[in-house]
Design a protein around this motif. Structure first.
Motif, PDB file in Angstrom:
ATOM      1  N   PRO A  41       0.850  -1.190   0.000  1.00 12.87           N
ATOM      2  CA  PRO A  41       0.000   0.000   0.000  1.00 12.87           C
ATOM      3  C   PRO A  41       0.889   1.245   0.000  1.00 12.87           C
ATOM      4  CG  PRO A  41      -0.651  -1.513   1.742  1.00 12.87           C
ATOM      5  CD  PRO A  41       0.627  -2.031   1.174  1.00 12.87           C
ATOM      6  N   PHE A  42       0.435   2.316  -0.618  1.00 13.19           N
ATOM      7  CA  PHE A  42       1.258   3.518  -0.724  1.00 13.19           C
ATOM      8  C   PHE A  42       1.663   4.051   0.648  1.00 13.19           C
ATOM      9  CE2 PHE A  42       2.256   7.960  -1.499  1.00 13.19           C
ATOM     10  CZ  PHE A  42       3.144   7.824  -2.550  1.00 13.19           C
ATOM     11  N   GLU A  43       0.840   3.838   1.658  1.00  7.99           N
ATOM     12  CA  GLU A  43       1.162   4.297   3.007  1.00  7.99           C
ATOM     13  C   GLU A  43       2.462   3.673   3.511  1.00  7.99           C
ATOM     14  OE1 GLU A  43      -1.938   3.031   2.163  1.00  7.99           O
ATOM     15  OE2 GLU A  43      -2.781   5.028   1.922  1.00  7.99           O
ATOM     16  N   PHE A  44       2.803   2.506   2.973  1.00 10.12           N
ATOM     17  CA  PHE A  44       4.060   1.844   3.322  1.00 10.12           C
ATOM     18  C   PHE A  44       5.253   2.730   2.989  1.00 10.12           C
ATOM     19  CE2 PHE A  44       7.650  -0.776   1.884  1.00 10.12           C
ATOM     20  CZ  PHE A  44       7.876  -1.558   2.995  1.00 10.12           C
ATOM     21  N   ALA A  45       5.125   3.578   1.974  1.00  5.73           N
ATOM     22  CA  ALA A  45       6.235   4.424   1.525  1.00  5.73           C
ATOM     23  C   ALA A  45       6.741   5.328   2.645  1.00  5.73           C
ATOM     24  CB  ALA A  45       5.812   5.259   0.316  1.00  5.73           C
ATOM     25  N   GLU A  46       5.832   5.908   3.428  1.00  2.22           N
ATOM     26  CA  GLU A  46       6.259   6.798   4.513  1.00  2.22           C
ATOM     27  C   GLU A  46       7.127   6.035   5.512  1.00  2.22           C
ATOM     28  OE1 GLU A  46       4.504   9.949   7.771  1.00  2.22           O
ATOM     29  OE2 GLU A  46       3.113   8.636   6.718  1.00  2.22           O
ATOM     30  N   GLU A  47       6.682   4.874   5.934  1.00  2.00           N
ATOM     31  CA  GLU A  47       7.462   4.074   6.878  1.00  2.00           C
ATOM     32  C   GLU A  47       8.784   3.640   6.239  1.00  2.00           C
ATOM     33  OE1 GLU A  47       7.253  -0.241   9.053  1.00  2.00           O
ATOM     34  OE2 GLU A  47       5.364   0.792   8.661  1.00  2.00           O
ATOM     35  N   PHE A  48       8.720   3.243   4.978  1.00  2.61           N
ATOM     36  CA  PHE A  48       9.916   2.817   4.253  1.00  2.61           C
ATOM     37  C   PHE A  48      10.956   3.934   4.208  1.00  2.61           C
ATOM     38  CE2 PHE A  48      12.260   2.567   0.244  1.00  2.61           C
ATOM     39  CZ  PHE A  48      12.840   1.316   0.355  1.00  2.61           C
ATOM     40  N   TRP A  49      10.540   5.138   3.821  1.00  3.74           N
ATOM     41  CA  TRP A  49      11.485   6.258   3.716  1.00  3.74           C
ATOM     42  C   TRP A  49      12.019   6.657   5.085  1.00  3.74           C
ATOM     43  CZ3 TRP A  49      13.816   6.305  -0.458  1.00  3.74           C
ATOM     44  CH2 TRP A  49      13.174   6.132  -1.668  1.00  3.74           C
ATOM     45  N   ASN A  50      11.226   6.541   6.130  1.00  3.17           N
ATOM     46  CA  ASN A  50      11.731   6.805   7.480  1.00  3.17           C
ATOM     47  C   ASN A  50      12.847   5.830   7.825  1.00  3.17           C
ATOM     48  OD1 ASN A  50       9.997   8.948   7.900  1.00  3.17           O
ATOM     49  ND2 ASN A  50       8.457   7.716   8.943  1.00  3.17           N
ATOM     50  N   GLN A  51      12.677   4.569   7.462  1.00  2.00           N
ATOM     51  CA  GLN A  51      13.712   3.572   7.707  1.00  2.00           C
ATOM     52  C   GLN A  51      14.973   3.868   6.892  1.00  2.00           C
ATOM     53  OE1 GLN A  51      13.759   1.053   9.938  1.00  2.00           O
ATOM     54  NE2 GLN A  51      11.799   1.793  10.684  1.00  2.00           N
ATOM     55  N   VAL A  52      14.797   4.295   5.641  1.00  2.00           N
ATOM     56  CA  VAL A  52      15.944   4.662   4.809  1.00  2.00           C
ATOM     57  C   VAL A  52      16.708   5.811   5.447  1.00  2.00           C
ATOM     58  CG1 VAL A  52      16.622   5.688   2.587  1.00  2.00           C
ATOM     59  CG2 VAL A  52      14.950   3.820   2.647  1.00  2.00           C
ATOM     60  N   GLN A  53      15.990   6.828   5.911  1.00  2.00           N
ATOM     61  CA  GLN A  53      16.638   7.975   6.540  1.00  2.00           C
ATOM     62  C   GLN A  53      17.391   7.572   7.799  1.00  2.00           C
ATOM     63  OE1 GLN A  53      17.091  10.977   5.359  1.00  2.00           O
ATOM     64  NE2 GLN A  53      15.961  10.433   3.521  1.00  2.00           N
ATOM     65  N   MET A  54      16.824   6.678   8.588  1.00  2.00           N
ATOM     66  CA  MET A  54      17.490   6.211   9.809  1.00  2.00           C
ATOM     67  C   MET A  54      18.789   5.495   9.448  1.00  2.00           C
ATOM     68  SD  MET A  54      14.282   5.023  12.272  1.00  2.00           S
ATOM     69  CE  MET A  54      15.143   3.568  12.704  1.00  2.00           C
ATOM     70  N   GLN A  55      18.765   4.677   8.388  1.00  2.00           N
ATOM     71  CA  GLN A  55      19.970   3.972   7.969  1.00  2.00           C
ATOM     72  C   GLN A  55      21.027   4.951   7.464  1.00  2.00           C
ATOM     73  OE1 GLN A  55      20.706   0.728   8.402  1.00  2.00           O
ATOM     74  NE2 GLN A  55      18.762   0.636   9.502  1.00  2.00           N
ATOM     75  N   ARG A  56      20.599   5.970   6.763  1.00  4.67           N
ATOM     76  CA  ARG A  56      21.546   6.974   6.255  1.00  4.67           C
ATOM     77  C   ARG A  56      22.190   7.729   7.408  1.00  4.67           C
ATOM     78  NH1 ARG A  56      19.107  10.543   1.681  1.00  4.67           N
ATOM     79  NH2 ARG A  56      21.302  11.053   1.420  1.00  4.67           N
ATOM     80  N   GLU A  57      21.398   8.036   8.432  1.00  6.42           N
ATOM     81  CA  GLU A  57      21.930   8.758   9.589  1.00  6.42           C
ATOM     82  C   GLU A  57      22.949   7.896  10.345  1.00  6.42           C
ATOM     83  OE1 GLU A  57      21.497  11.932  10.501  1.00  6.42           O
ATOM     84  OE2 GLU A  57      20.340  12.196   8.661  1.00  6.42           O
ATOM     85  N   LYS A  58      22.707   6.593  10.433  1.00  2.00           N
ATOM     86  CA  LYS A  58      23.626   5.693  11.108  1.00  2.00           C
ATOM     87  C   LYS A  58      24.989   5.655  10.411  1.00  2.00           C
ATOM     88  CE  LYS A  58      20.315   2.460  13.085  1.00  2.00           C
ATOM     89  NZ  LYS A  58      19.835   1.059  13.048  1.00  2.00           N
ATOM     90  N   LYS A  59      24.984   5.801   9.074  1.00  2.00           N
ATOM     91  CA  LYS A  59      26.223   5.752   8.312  1.00  2.00           C
ATOM     92  C   LYS A  59      27.046   7.030   8.444  1.00  2.00           C
ATOM     93  CE  LYS A  59      24.701   2.408   4.892  1.00  2.00           C
ATOM     94  NZ  LYS A  59      24.501   2.144   3.473  1.00  2.00           N
ATOM     95  N   ARG A  60      26.435   8.101   8.855  1.00  2.00           N
ATOM     96  CA  ARG A  60      27.150   9.388   8.955  1.00  2.00           C
ATOM     97  C   ARG A  60      27.981   9.470  10.186  1.00  2.00           C
ATOM     98  NH1 ARG A  60      22.624  13.591   6.748  1.00  2.00           N
ATOM     99  NH2 ARG A  60      22.594  12.751   4.686  1.00  2.00           N
TER     100      ARG A  60
END
Length: 70
Positions: free
Chosen positions: A51-70
Motif C-alpha cells: 500500500p502507498f502508506e508503506f512508503a512513509e514508513e519505508f522512507w523513514n527507515q531509509v533515513q534512519m539507515q543513512r543517519e547511522k552511516k554518517r
C-alpha cells in the motif's frame, strides 16, 4: 537503456499507470480498485506490492539507515 538491480515505483495516479491485481489477491490483502501502491522490484528477490502508506514508513527507515552511516 540502463539496467537496474532494484526499482522503486510509485503509482499515485492509477488512471495513467495501472497494475492489474486479480480480485482474489486484492481481497486477500485488502487492496481496493484505484488504490495507490508502491512497487518494489529486485532482480534477486522478485516483486513486492505494498500500500502507498508503506512508503512513509519505508522512507523513514531509509533515513534512519543513512543517519547511522554518517
Amino acid at each position: 537503456r540502463k539496467e537496474y538491480d532494484l526499482l522503486l515505483l510509485f503509482a499515485r495516479n492509477p488512471g495513467t499507470r495501472q497494475i492489474v491485481i486479480p480480485k482474489e489477491v486484492r481481497k486477500m490483502f485488502g487492496f481496493q480498485p484505484g488504490d495507490s501502491v508502491l512497487l518494489l522490484a529486485d532482480k534477486g528477490q522478485g516483486i513486492a506490492i505494498q500500500p502507498f502508506e508503506f512508503a512513509e514508513e519505508f522512507w523513514n527507515q531509509v533515513q534512519m539507515q543513512r543517519e547511522k552511516k554518517r
